[in-house]
Design a protein around this motif. Structure first.
Motif, mmCIF file in Angstrom:
data_model
loop_
_atom_site.group_PDB
_atom_site.id
_atom_site.type_symbol
_atom_site.label_atom_id
_atom_site.label_comp_id
_atom_site.label_asym_id
_atom_site.label_seq_id
_atom_site.Cartn_x
_atom_site.Cartn_y
_atom_site.Cartn_z
ATOM 1 N N ASP A 37 36.395 -6.595 49.488
ATOM 2 C CA ASP A 37 35.039 -6.202 49.897
ATOM 3 C C ASP A 37 35.063 -4.701 50.098
ATOM 4 O OD1 ASP A 37 32.290 -6.197 51.170
ATOM 5 O OD2 ASP A 37 32.640 -8.349 51.032
ATOM 6 N N ASN A 91 32.154 -11.999 42.202
ATOM 7 C CA ASN A 91 31.035 -12.403 43.065
ATOM 8 C C ASN A 91 30.267 -11.229 43.672
ATOM 9 O OD1 ASN A 91 29.677 -14.370 45.117
ATOM 10 N ND2 ASN A 91 30.675 -12.823 46.392
ATOM 11 N N TYR A 156 18.267 -6.175 38.578
ATOM 12 C CA TYR A 156 19.087 -7.323 38.997
ATOM 13 C C TYR A 156 19.143 -8.380 37.879
ATOM 14 C CZ TYR A 156 20.726 -11.095 42.114
ATOM 15 O OH TYR A 156 21.440 -12.123 42.699
ATOM 16 N N THR A 191 21.510 -16.820 52.382
ATOM 17 C CA THR A 191 22.568 -15.888 52.822
ATOM 18 C C THR A 191 21.889 -14.635 53.378
ATOM 19 O OG1 THR A 191 22.683 -14.650 50.749
ATOM 20 C CG2 THR A 191 24.081 -16.604 50.890
HETATM 21 P P1 NAD Z 1 25.707 -11.060 50.405
HETATM 22 O O1 NAD Z 1 24.949 -9.785 50.434
HETATM 23 O O2 NAD Z 1 25.631 -11.974 51.588
HETATM 24 O O3 NAD Z 1 27.267 -10.762 50.126
HETATM 25 C C1 NAD Z 1 27.663 -9.880 49.124
HETATM 26 C C2 NAD Z 1 29.029 -9.300 49.477
HETATM 27 O O4 NAD Z 1 29.387 -8.371 48.432
HETATM 28 C C3 NAD Z 1 29.030 -8.506 50.800
HETATM 29 O O5 NAD Z 1 30.128 -8.874 51.592
HETATM 30 C C4 NAD Z 1 29.119 -7.057 50.339
HETATM 31 O O6 NAD Z 1 29.774 -6.188 51.263
HETATM 32 C C5 NAD Z 1 29.913 -7.191 49.042
HETATM 33 N N1 NAD Z 1 29.749 -6.038 48.163
HETATM 34 C C6 NAD Z 1 28.603 -5.349 47.890
HETATM 35 N N2 NAD Z 1 28.866 -4.309 47.082
HETATM 36 C C7 NAD Z 1 30.202 -4.346 46.817
HETATM 37 C C8 NAD Z 1 31.071 -3.538 46.049
HETATM 38 N N3 NAD Z 1 30.626 -2.460 45.393
HETATM 39 N N4 NAD Z 1 32.388 -3.846 46.009
HETATM 40 C C9 NAD Z 1 32.861 -4.911 46.704
HETATM 41 N N5 NAD Z 1 32.086 -5.715 47.445
HETATM 42 C C10 NAD Z 1 30.766 -5.431 47.506
HETATM 43 O O7 NAD Z 1 25.244 -11.779 49.064
HETATM 44 P P2 NAD Z 1 25.339 -13.321 48.599
HETATM 45 O O8 NAD Z 1 24.006 -13.913 48.742
HETATM 46 O O9 NAD Z 1 26.519 -13.978 49.220
HETATM 47 O O10 NAD Z 1 25.567 -13.110 47.023
HETATM 48 C C11 NAD Z 1 26.845 -13.219 46.415
HETATM 49 C C12 NAD Z 1 26.649 -13.188 44.908
HETATM 50 O O11 NAD Z 1 25.788 -14.264 44.508
HETATM 51 C C13 NAD Z 1 25.975 -11.903 44.400
HETATM 52 O O12 NAD Z 1 26.520 -11.543 43.156
HETATM 53 C C14 NAD Z 1 24.524 -12.331 44.237
HETATM 54 O O13 NAD Z 1 23.853 -11.535 43.297
HETATM 55 C C15 NAD Z 1 24.708 -13.759 43.751
HETATM 56 N N6 NAD Z 1 23.522 -14.590 43.952
HETATM 57 C C16 NAD Z 1 22.995 -14.783 45.181
HETATM 58 C C17 NAD Z 1 21.856 -15.570 45.324
HETATM 59 C C18 NAD Z 1 21.207 -15.841 46.662
HETATM 60 O O14 NAD Z 1 20.129 -16.438 46.663
HETATM 61 N N7 NAD Z 1 21.825 -15.464 47.778
HETATM 62 C C19 NAD Z 1 21.267 -16.143 44.191
HETATM 63 C C20 NAD Z 1 21.830 -15.914 42.945
HETATM 64 C C21 NAD Z 1 22.961 -15.145 42.831
#
Ligand code: NAD
Length: 248
Positions: A37, A91, A156, A191
């Motif tokens: 992270d 992720n 996105y 989330t």
């Molecule tokens: P979140 O924001 O809760 O967690 C994302 C994590 O990624 C955080 O811990 C953040 O610090 C870390 N991060 C951000 N930039 C970073 C970088 N440059 N290097 C390393 N780490 C980094 O998000 P989430 O909802 O858990 O989403 C996780 C994944 O799932 C993402 O790729 C998101 O696009 C995808 N996603 C989420 C949803 C949703 O509805 N939550 C839907 C579709 C896809």
């Protein structure tokens, strides 16, 4: 025998949210966990403690997944610490929403770099080790909007469509080396990323979901565990939607 016994998994952006749920589920299935992270902050430390309690090896690494050199350095460190890498989950992701004509170049670049270039960086760094082992499972976290598009999320959506194209290309290129690559397209998952949306927007999403609920990080982690494990040994180049039926 647990599904991921003896395997080493790398999960990016796993201090919280979906990444954390994947790390915990993988650990419950016996995998050792190297997660990254942006910083090893209180969230990341709590994740480490929770995973260690499951009796597997775990270490968090501070790394900006969007940075090519940083990523290669962290993968070298992981191989030194864990000896091998069997599973990579790309992720890490962010949103910087805005309508097309109001979107700034920096909003565009940031999202493409963190969401898509990061996966190139990690796949590029991890593949030589997987090739030597002649096995590996790579999973790209895409999104339903990477398939359907979404107003206000052109950056996105483009990044997530890219994650699908990247997984399919890697599947074709590296299948003969025993490496599989797939993508997961989550829908609306509860989330911190989606917590910032207004109640109006959340209600609008809910109407589009046949299963009538938002997904949990664990819903996505279950699909990811299937793709990471040998249960999916003949599955590659696919996109698994985990979205309660929306956008079908
Ligand atoms: P979140 O924001 O809760 O967690 C994302 C994590 O990624 C955080 O811990 C953040 O610090 C870390 N991060 C951000 N930039 C970073 C970088 N440059 N290097 C390393 N780490 C980094 O998000 P989430 O909802 O858990 O989403 C996780 C994944 O799932 C993402 O790729 C998101 O696009 C995808 N996603 C989420 C949803 C949703 O509805 N939550 C839907 C579709 C896809």
């Amino acid at each position: 025998m647990k599904l991921l016994e003896g395997k080493v998994a790398v999960i990016t952006g796993a201090a919280r949210g979906i990444g954390k749920a994947i790390a915990i589920k993988f650990a419950q299935e016996g995998a050792d966990i190297a997660f990254t992270d942006l910083a090893i902050d209180d969230n990341a430390k709590a994740t480490e403690v929770e995973i260690a309690a499951l009796g597997v090896k775990v270490k968090g690494y501070a790394s900006n997944a969007a940075n090519f050199e940083d990523t290669h350095k962290v993968v070298e460190d992981i191989v030194k610490d864990f000896g091998r890498i069997d599973i990579l989950v790309n992720n890490a992701g962010i949103t910087r929403d805005g309508l097309m004509m109001r979107m700034t170049e920096s909003q565009w670049d940031m999202v493409i770099n963190v969401n898509l270039k990061s996966a190139f960086n990690f796949i590029h760094a991890v593949t030589p080790f997987m090739m030597k082992q002649r096995s590996g499972s790579i999973i790209n976290m895409a999104s339903v909007v990477g398939v359907s598009g979404n107003a206000g999320q052109s950056n996105y959506s483009a990044s997530k469509a890219g994650m699908i194209g990247l997984a399919k290309s890697v599947a074709k290129e590296l299948g003969s080396r025993g490496i599989r690559a797939n993508a997961i397209a989550p829908g609306f998952i509860i989330t911190d990323m989606t917590a910032v949306l207004s109640d109006e927007v959340k209600a609008e999403w809910a109407k589009q979901i046949p299963l009538r609920r938002g997904g949990t990080p664990e819903d996505v982690a279950n699909v990811c565990t299937f793709l990471a494990s040998d249960l999916s040994s003949y599955v590659t180049g696919q996109v698994v939607h985990c979205c309660g039926g929306m956008n079908m």
